[in-house]
Design a protein around this motif. Structure first.
Motif, PDB file in Angstrom:
ATOM      1  N   PHE A  49       0.808  -1.215   0.000  1.00 27.96           N
ATOM      2  CA  PHE A  49       0.000   0.000   0.000  1.00 27.96           C
ATOM      3  C   PHE A  49       0.846   1.272   0.000  1.00 27.96           C
ATOM      4  O   PHE A  49       0.317   2.355  -0.231  1.00 27.96           O
ATOM      5  N   LYS A  62       0.301   3.278  -2.908  1.00 31.15           N
ATOM      6  CA  LYS A  62       0.257   2.271  -3.971  1.00 31.15           C
ATOM      7  C   LYS A  62      -1.137   1.675  -4.141  1.00 31.15           C
ATOM      8  O   LYS A  62      -1.326   0.783  -4.970  1.00 31.15           O
ATOM      9  N   THR A  63      -2.104   2.146  -3.342  1.00 32.13           N
ATOM     10  CA  THR A  63      -3.484   1.700  -3.507  1.00 32.13           C
ATOM     11  C   THR A  63      -4.408   2.900  -3.445  1.00 32.13           C
ATOM     12  O   THR A  63      -4.083   3.936  -2.846  1.00 32.13           O
ATOM     13  N   GLY A 190      -9.674   0.015   3.350  1.00 27.01           N
ATOM     14  CA  GLY A 190      -9.618  -0.777   2.127  1.00 27.01           C
ATOM     15  C   GLY A 190     -10.559  -1.955   2.081  1.00 27.01           C
ATOM     16  O   GLY A 190     -10.350  -2.880   1.289  1.00 27.01           O
ATOM     17  N   SER A 193     -11.852  -3.430  -1.320  1.00 21.35           N
ATOM     18  CA  SER A 193     -10.904  -4.174  -2.155  1.00 21.35           C
ATOM     19  C   SER A 193     -10.262  -5.325  -1.398  1.00 21.35           C
ATOM     20  O   SER A 193      -9.987  -6.376  -1.977  1.00 21.35           O
ATOM     21  N   GLY A 251      -2.095  -6.335  -7.769  1.00 22.62           N
ATOM     22  CA  GLY A 251      -2.414  -6.561  -6.359  1.00 22.62           C
ATOM     23  C   GLY A 251      -2.688  -8.012  -6.011  1.00 22.62           C
ATOM     24  O   GLY A 251      -2.839  -8.343  -4.834  1.00 22.62           O
TER      25      GLY A 251
END
Length: 359
Positions: A49, A62-63, A190, A193, A251
């Motif tokens: 992340f 990164k997310t 999160g 996801s 991912g």
């Protein structure tokens, strides 16, 4: 031509339930290498992340879930922490080289730290380990509240840090309280996801009939997957090499297991590759060769009551990841504070107290 069966076992399991983790990996490198001097990666449930390296000099998301929930102040604090950590790692590498009587060559110092939380039992765990040139150097035993080292070069540090009770108490507080709070916050950020479940795509890859066969599972999420070779219905471990768990750019994860067996043995026995994951998708697979010939592979869908997620955790190199093998699994940490990621990075110098920064 040899016949191989791939069996994908689908576990009936709540994807979001079970053990969750927040882990950070820092890698400092020296010598003539084509790699940043310092890198840092943060992962939630083994998915990256955040990222930082000494070339870009900035912590970056990164997310989408972390990008949408944390603003510039968060990333500025992270950046300052990691810039400070880079300097500590430069000292650490120099001290380690002196301890090991080394003056040349490429060397690495790594820290792995973080925490785990089981959302079903409420149990928590925390860990912090140091490695030098890919081997264990120091680790924190939280139950005994002491540092241990498997090598004599780590003994001076062990003596110094074990006498610093305040630092040990601070790390215990971080691992049992602060880190867990931030893990839960990140999981909430999160959840849309992180709750997803994607089953592996499984392929058997082979150059020619006499080459090893690789069972390749890819595109799965979450990361817990078990790959087992079967021979005539029994588990087969001889001449089997299990690859590292590796991240994909989207991912998801991938992992391989390779078996080496003579063509004659293949003909006389029935081998199968069993991939266990808590997913729902099954697709047709084939043995693929360099000559583009293939044998259809049957996909047998079964059910298992529980799938044990054996995660061989790794640190960071290609596209942000450089693999760091741990003989006993890998274990990471964090200090204490009310901020999102208050962290300290100890120096290896036995007379030093280390540096601490907050993010």
């Amino acid at each position: 031509m040899m016949r191989v069966v791939v069996i994908v076992l689908l576990g009936v399991h709540l994807a979001y339930a079970g053990t969750h983790s927040l882990k950070y990996f820092y890698t400092g490198a020296s010598g003539d290498i084509d790699f940043p001097e310092f890198t840092a990666v943060g992962l939630v449930d083994d998915g990256q992340f955040m990222y930082f390296d000494s070339n870009i000099k900035k912590a970056v998301p990164k997310t989408e879930w972390i990008r949408q929930n944390e603003g510039e102040d968060y990333w500025d604090r992270e950046t300052q922490v990691l810039i400070g950590s880079r300097q500590v790692f430069k000292y650490n590498i120099q001290i380690a080289k002196e301890r090991f009587n080394q003056s040349k060559g490429a060397h690495t110092v790594q820290i792995m730290y973080g925490c785990e939380w089981d959302d079903q039992t409420g149990e928590t765990d925390g860990f912090r380990q140091y490695g030098y040139d890919g081997e264990d150097f120091l680790s924190l035993d939280l139950k005994e509240m002491r540092w241990i080292s498997p090598v004599p070069q780590g003994v001076p540090t062990v003596h110094k840090w074990n006498n610093d009770r305040a630092d040990l108490e601070g790390r215990k507080h971080y691992l049992s309280t602060v880190c867990i709070e931030w893990l839960k916050k990140y999981l909430e950020y999160g959840k849309s996801s992180l709750q997803k479940t994607v089953s592996p795509q499984v392929s058997l890859l082979q150059k020619d009939p006499s080459s090893p066969v690789t069972c390749h599972a890819t595109g799965f999420y979450p990361s817990g997957v078990t790959i087992t070779w079967m021979k005539n219905g029994q588990e087969h471990h001889e001449d089997v090499d299990l690859g590292e768990l590796l991240p994909n750019e989207d991912g998801t994860f991938q992992r391989t297991s390779t078996i080496r067996v003579t063509p004659d043995e293949w003909k006389k026995n029935r081998f199968s590759c069993v991939v266990e994951h808590q997913g729902k998708t099954v697709t047709e697979k084939k043995i693929r060769t360099n000559k583009e010939t293939s044998v259809p592979i049957a996909i047998i869908v079964g059910a298992v009551t529980a799938v044990t997620a054996v995660i061989l955790l790794v640190v960071i190199g290609v596209a942000g990841f450089m693999v760091y093998r741990k003989k006993k699994g890998f274990k990471p940490v964090k200090p204490s504070d009310d901020s999102s990621s208050q962290r300290s990075t100890n120096t290896l110098i036995s007379s030093g107290s280390g540096s601490s920064t907050s993010s």
